[in-house]
Design an enzyme around this catalytic site. Sequence first.
Site: not given
Length: 195
Positions: A58, A129, A165
């Site tokens: 990330e 995300k 994540c």
Amino acid sequence: MPEAGQTSQSQNAARKLRVVMAQLDFLVGDIPGNTDLILEATQRAWAEHQADIVVFPELCLTGYPPEDLLLREAMESRLQEALAEMARKIDRIAPETLVIIGYPGMRQGVRRNLAGVLLGGQWRGEYAKQALPNYQVFDEDRYFEPGNEPLVIEHRGARLGILICEDLWDGAPVRQSAEAGADILVTLNASPFHL
């Protein structure tokens, strides 16, 4: 012809993927240096492992966490130059390898935490995300707007759902990927740390 419940060797071969996880030490703010690390790691992944997929962390292009560097005006143009350079060079060094890279970017006037998918010199997709952590050392609500769409990419007979994540622990992004046809989840991760 395989019997019921068995698969042929060609079906099994289509389902095997050689994945290299490039968990490297990226320097916060060093976009040219981080670009070079990405290129070198991709070349090594192909030369040493014939990688089908290389997964980077990330926000690796800016280093993690970039924090207030994201607010600089020149950040977006520097990121776009680096992404264009990677597309040109990775196409020459590993044209059949799917490369998944984390970076920030402005999209529709808002900043997002992104995962880009590169294959054959072309950016094939981009995932934003969705689950932005905002506790302990994490302050992503300050810098990013959440995404709301899944990204599923087919590569070598597998349908890869891309997540970043915290998305993995949040039910909605995982369900979206499954509903969009993903049979494998690939999740980019990074966390701040010190020794």
